[in-house]
Design an enzyme around this catalytic site. Structure first.
Site, PDB file in Angstrom:
ATOM      1  N   HIS A   1       0.683  -1.229  -0.044  1.00 15.20           N
ATOM      2  CA  HIS A   1       0.037  -0.013   0.101  1.00 15.20           C
ATOM      3  C   HIS A   1       0.881   1.513  -0.087  1.00 15.20           C
ATOM      4  O   HIS A   1       0.569   2.139  -0.399  1.00 15.20           O
ATOM      5  CB  HIS A   1      -1.024   0.056   1.200  1.00 15.20           C
TER       6      HIS A   1
ATOM      7  N   SER B   1      -8.243   4.438  -3.073  1.00  8.88           N
ATOM      8  CA  SER B   1      -9.133   3.431  -2.566  1.00  8.88           C
ATOM      9  C   SER B   1      -9.225   3.214  -1.113  1.00  8.88           C
ATOM     10  O   SER B   1      -8.461   3.724  -0.490  1.00  8.88           O
ATOM     11  CB  SER B   1      -8.794   2.052  -2.991  1.00  8.88           C
ATOM     12  N   HIS B   2     -10.237   3.037  -0.627  1.00  6.88           N
ATOM     13  CA  HIS B   2     -10.491   2.488   0.817  1.00  6.88           C
ATOM     14  C   HIS B   2     -11.220   0.961   0.739  1.00  6.88           C
ATOM     15  O   HIS B   2     -12.086   0.683   1.237  1.00  6.88           O
ATOM     16  CB  HIS B   2     -11.094   3.396   1.496  1.00  6.88           C
TER      17      HIS B   2
ATOM     18  N   ASP C   1      -5.793  14.867   1.537  1.00  7.41           N
ATOM     19  CA  ASP C   1      -4.778  14.752   0.486  1.00  7.41           C
ATOM     20  C   ASP C   1      -5.027  16.113  -0.163  1.00  7.41           C
ATOM     21  O   ASP C   1      -3.878  16.680  -0.648  1.00  7.41           O
ATOM     22  CB  ASP C   1      -5.174  13.701  -0.351  1.00  7.41           C
TER      23      ASP C   1
ATOM     24  N   GLU D   1      -3.561   4.774  12.866  1.00  2.65           N
ATOM     25  CA  GLU D   1      -4.033   5.511  11.783  1.00  2.65           C
ATOM     26  C   GLU D   1      -5.305   6.176  12.183  1.00  2.65           C
ATOM     27  O   GLU D   1      -6.236   6.361  11.398  1.00  2.65           O
ATOM     28  CB  GLU D   1      -4.568   4.382  10.652  1.00  2.65           C
ATOM     29  N   SER D   2      -5.162   6.769  13.216  1.00  4.45           N
ATOM     30  CA  SER D   2      -6.238   7.776  13.884  1.00  4.45           C
ATOM     31  C   SER D   2      -6.311   8.643  12.658  1.00  4.45           C
ATOM     32  O   SER D   2      -5.410   9.267  12.234  1.00  4.45           O
ATOM     33  CB  SER D   2      -5.817   8.332  15.027  1.00  4.45           C
ATOM     34  N   GLN D   3      -7.763   9.067  12.583  1.00  2.00           N
ATOM     35  CA  GLN D   3      -7.937   9.997  11.399  1.00  2.00           C
ATOM     36  C   GLN D   3      -7.679  11.707  11.862  1.00  2.00           C
ATOM     37  O   GLN D   3      -7.678  11.849  12.949  1.00  2.00           O
ATOM     38  CB  GLN D   3      -9.348   9.909  10.983  1.00  2.00           C
TER      39      GLN D   3
ATOM     40  N   ASN E   1      -3.499   6.097  -7.197  1.00  2.00           N
ATOM     41  CA  ASN E   1      -3.358   5.135  -6.162  1.00  2.00           C
ATOM     42  C   ASN E   1      -3.432   3.598  -6.785  1.00  2.00           C
ATOM     43  O   ASN E   1      -4.123   3.294  -7.658  1.00  2.00           O
ATOM     44  CB  ASN E   1      -4.419   5.407  -5.067  1.00  2.00           C
TER      45      ASN E   1
END
Lengths: 232, 726
Positions: B48, B93-94, B116, B311-313, B527
């Protein structure tokens, strides 16, 4: 006309509201931060914009209604100042107690963004006078919690006092169940205060006040305001 | 503090590192890495973050052009739109998180792509989503659709960006791996773009935004592995989104940038603090020293390992000018956001991590990204498809009615009604048209946005399928009158360690590259999402193309709906290609034959022709032909205009080939003077012919007919039916 838009963290229709007010009045709407304790001098009109103030946490509009600036807004309204609350702004007005009732989650439990038909139920207000004989208009909604409810006595009183500003209707102007997007009591989309100088509504007139965006039915609301203030 | 596990090859394997990759770490350091360091390597070297399987091929894509201000490698691509303004955009992508936890997975996908864009100094003005789900009758499909759509709406609506377009498709190949590709575009001044490269030694590294928790620890590593039946046990690796904090972060960042305090900025996305700090140091040729004791934490007793991999947002890392610290602090306080100096830039090439008085990591920073493994994976070319056999009978009107109500071709209004597509009051063309159009606020200009790919073409013929994805995006932009500017690619594939899958990837890249070059739409961001497989069942190759076009003024805009009485002219050549067509697949379950070939030179001429027809005021409407061919395009124009349509049967082709063939490079235009349009097309070297007219309340196809109202009803209710709501 000197107008102001109150900006809360999470407001996201503040710019749109400012643009519509500036266009209608020819004078730049002032942005006022929610942490301010006082309003700018000489205001004629205040708008509470749409969005998700404080993330809609706790309950839509509940935290914003207790922001420092709101004490001044409530005083302004009580002195007869003009206050317009759209979408989240309507939710905030209800949480301050300036308007009666409550706004519940949409009947479909989904967020709905769509143009809807509204009937202009009264032109006897500084917000709707310019609609004249135009009964059915098209204005978009965009909300998750917009089903207006109140007890029957309150609803009866709002109707008796001609304080329903807008209802959701069919293209032919009928307040049918199919035309009601969110399950609002008696298809109510917007209501006026007792002195008719505070309007809360779920639809977004500021989003259809420009021909490039597909319609101008929202523009008459801002024109009404400008005319009311010029006359005063 | 809990004791750290012993670092060995087995623990490395549990972090997704192959034995040779672990050996590479040992060789690089000359010692065994600490537990925190192992976590950092796994975060930096997974597929990734490192693009280790795809890099070799991504380098072949065209990424430059006179309009390109910044191509791939930053948080998003930047393209010039004149008047000193730029559009900043990317698609990402997620997929894996959305399959595990659809609401939060999709929501944080939207949050990530918005970050981003505003990290570059741009205010987001439009979002789109390309969604691929499993078969409509698969038991998980409805809940995934409901959750993903609600998650996208929940995040974007609150943040206040209009979600103006996208795609939704259904195919059994996505049963165990749905795809959620989120696009965002923003607007900035071309000379006020912010980049991630740090500069200056001893500059404060500042942490801004939400607090760090244990959510998403190891998320990027999870997203780089195949799923098996235990996918749901991975739910704790999915982050939880808070769009309210993101909105405040947006406003605070833009204010901060305007104040002149920001030297460089990087959002904390995949692999959080690790990736962002390494990126800033690496690009700036500097080292970074972090003091984790200063990191604002949401949970007690977080370890260095957890903080580096969280990976806290809604978090940002930036390097600020020290003399502006008071200005910066006032802005953070205004927006009630957490803010902490968590480190500094250093001259040495080191990534130093201190926590609780100990050094938890001491790594050569440049080598972390610079020596990441890179693979030239073996691949095999996708074998040529057998031709489509006998074509079944076709009743055009009945087939059209059936097709327009299928899950893949019915109206997507059920989806986009849940997205606020009008906030910011600049949406000129709403979802449901060829491309959405959003005004550049306060100017006469507008931007057009589309996202496209036809995975069944890509599976059959990756090269032509790759070309087609770009060509369709080009057509959708052209049909609105826009001049295509550039693309972002979101490449979703299965396991690259399987040569057949790698062959699909290589073929699609070759096709995309050729088309982007020929059509003048360089790839400026993108991505790659690999390992989209469950129990070794790969998805259809799905290289989603997001594309942006420019309208110098709204007068150049072409509507999709013609007026009653308009003549319809078909531009482009019709051979009646039914291989891999929606008609053959949706109605007859046949996925045979080759994908339609794409003539890139003809595509370009056709797009230029459409714009010139509009400039000469010869057309009233235009629509691109894609899935379902001529009949579907005409039906969509009829529904949009509320007027019936008559299409004649062409001589020499069967009804299926004529009405439902999917030859590329075609547009249907409405006009008053068809002779002038046909003559202009001939001049451009393109086939064109009058095929029918608008009017009445029937859809008439050759000698078959049905009422427009019947068709519209089937089209509009299709999605609710599929969701079990009608």
């Amino acid at each position: 006309m000197k107008s102001a838009v109150i900006v809360f963290p999470g407001s996201n229709c503040d710019r749109d509201m400012g643009v519509a007010l500036t266009q209608a009045t020819g004078r730049e709407a002032q942005m006022v931060w929610h942490k301010d304790a006082a309003l700018p001098q000489g205001l004629d009109m205040i708008a509470l914009p749409g969005g998700f103030s404080f993330g809609d946490y706790l309950r839509c509009g509940a935290i914003a209604a207790r922001a420092p600036i709101m004490r001044a807004v409530v005083d302004f309204a009580k002195r007869g100042g003009l206050v317009l609350g759209v979408c989240n702004g309507f939710q905030i007005l209800i949480e301050t107690g300036l308007l009666p009732g409550a706004l519940m989650r949409n009947q479909t439990l989904k967020f709905i963004c769509s143009d809807v038909h509204l009937s202009v139920e009264t032109t006897r207000s500084p917000f709707t006078s310019a609609y004249g004989n135009r009964r059915v208009i098209t204005v978009p909604i965009a909300h998750h919690d917009g089903a207006y409810i109140a007890d029957d006595a309150t609803l009866d009183r709002l109707e008796a006092e001609d304080r329903i500003a807008f209802r959701y209707v069919s293209a032919e102007g009928q307040p049918t169940a199919d035309a009601n997007p969110n399950g609002a009591a008696r298809n109510i989309a917007g209501i006026l205060s007792e002195n008719r100088r505070v309007l809360g509504m779920m639809p977004h007139p500021e989003r259809l006040a420009d021909p490039a965006l597909g319609g101008t039915d929202g523009a008459a609301l801002f024109a009404s305001l400008a005319a009311a203030l010029e006359a005063a | 503090m809990s004791r750290e596990p012993e670092v060995n090859q087995e623990l490395a394997a549990g972090h997704g590192l192959k034995p040779d990759e672990y050996q590479r770490i040992l060789d690089l350091l000359g010692r065994t890495p600490s537990f925190t360091e192992l976590g950092i390597f796994s975060a930096m070297w997974n597929e990734h973050c490192s693009y280790k399987s795809s890099k070799k091929w991504l380098r072949t894509l065209p990424t430059t052009g006179p309009q390109v201000i910044c191509g791939p490698g930053e948080n998003a691509g930047v393209v010039d739109i004149g008047d000193g303004q730029a559009v900043v955009f990317k698609m990402e992508s997620h997929n894996h998180p959305s399959y595990i936890e659809p609401y939060q997975g999709a929501a944080t996908g939207v949050g990530g792509i918005l970050r981003d864009v505003f990290t570059m100094g741009a205010r987001p003005i439009a979002a789109m989503n390309s969604l691929s789900f499993g078969a409509p009758d698969h038991p998980k499909t409805r809940s995934l659709v409901a959750g993903v759509v609600a998650g996208i709406g929940g995040y974007g609506n609150c943040f206040g960006v209009p979600t103006v377009g996208g795609e939704v498709r259904f195919h059994a190949a996505y049963n165990g791996n749905c795809l959620v590709n989120a696009f965002a575009a923003g607007l900035a001044d071309a000379d006020k773009i912010f980049y991630s490269a740090a500069s200056g030694v001893g500059m404060p590294v500042v942490y801004l935004g939400a607090k760090t928790g244990r959510d998403g620890v190891g998320g990027a590593t999870m997203a780089s592995a195949e799923f098996s039946d235990d996918a749901e046990e991975k739910r704790p690796t999915v982050q939880v989104g808070d769009p309210f904090t993101e909105k405040r972060l947006l406003e605070a960042c833009l204010e901060l940038m305007a104040s002149g305090a920001v030297i460089s900025i990087q959002d904390m996305g995949a692999a959080g603090l690790t990736c962002s700090a390494v990126e800033m140091g690496d690009k700036g040729g500097l080292g970074v020293e972090l003091d984790l004791d200063a990191v604002p934490c949401r949970e007690d007793a977080m370890t260095a390992y957890e903080m580096m991999l969280s990976e806290s947002q809604e978090r940002m890392l930036m390097v600020l000018r020290p003399e502006k610290e008071d200005v910066a602090r006032a802005i953070f306080d205004k927006w009630d956001l957490d803010f902490a100096v968590v480190g500094q830039t250093i001259a040495e090439d080191r990534f130093l991590i201190r926590h609780g008085g100990e050094t938890k990591g001491d790594l050569p920073l440049k080598a972390l990204s610079g020596t990441a493994p890179e693979y030239d994976r073996p691949w095999v070319e996708t074998p040529a498809a057998a031709p489509l056999g006998d074509v079944p009978d076709c009743d055009p009107a009945a087939d059209l009615l059936a097709l327009m109500g299928t899950p893949n071709l019915c109206s997507r209004a059920w989806v986009w009604r849940q997205y606020d597509h009008m906030v910011m009051a600049d949406t000129v063309v709403r979802p449901g048209s060829d491309a959405a159009v959003v005004r550049v606020h306060g100017t006469a200009k507008a931007l057009a946005f589309t996202s496209d790919v036809t995975p069944r073409y890509c599976k059959t013929n990756p090269v032509e399928g790759g070309k087609q994805a770009v060509a369709e995006a080009y057509r959708n932009l052209s049909a609105t009158g826009a001049r295509p500017l550039a693309t972002t690619d979101n490449l979703n594939f299965g396991n690259p360690e399987r040569p057949a899958v790698m062959g699909q990837f290589v073929g699609c890249i070759q096709g995309i590259g050729a088309a982007c070059s020929a059509l003048g739409m360089p790839v400026v961001s993108g991505n790659v999402s690999l390992y989209n497989e469950t129990n070794a069942q790969a998805i259809l190759p799905t290289p989603t193309i997001g594309a942006v076009g420019l309208l110098e003024s709204l007068e150049q805009m072409i509507p999709m709906a013609p007026g009653a009485g308009d003549t319809l002219v078909l531009i482009g050549e019709t051979k009646g290609h039914l291989g891999q067509s929606a008609w053959a697949w949706e109605l007859h379950g046949r996925d045979e034959g080759d994908a339609p070939p794409v003539d890139l030179d003809a595509e370009r001429r056709a797009g230029d022709l459409i714009r010139s027809l509009k400039a000469r005021d010869l057309i009233t409407a235009a629509h691109d032909l894609s899935d379902g061919g001529l009949a579907i395009a005409a039906a969509e124009m009829a529904i949009a205009s509320g007027t019936g349509v008559t299409l004649e049967q062409a001589p020499g082709l069967g009804p299926a080939a004529w009405f439902f063939g999917e030859d590329q490079g075609r547009y249907l235009v409405g006009c008053a003077d068809p002779d002038a349009v046909v003559a202009a097309a001939k001049e451009a070297g393109l086939a064109a012919r009058t095929v029918g007219a608008m009017g009445g309340d029937q859809i008439i196809l050759g000698d078959t007919a049905l009422p427009l109202a019947t068709l519209a009803e089937a089209h509009c209710t299709g999605f609710a039916r599929l969701m079990g709501e009608a």
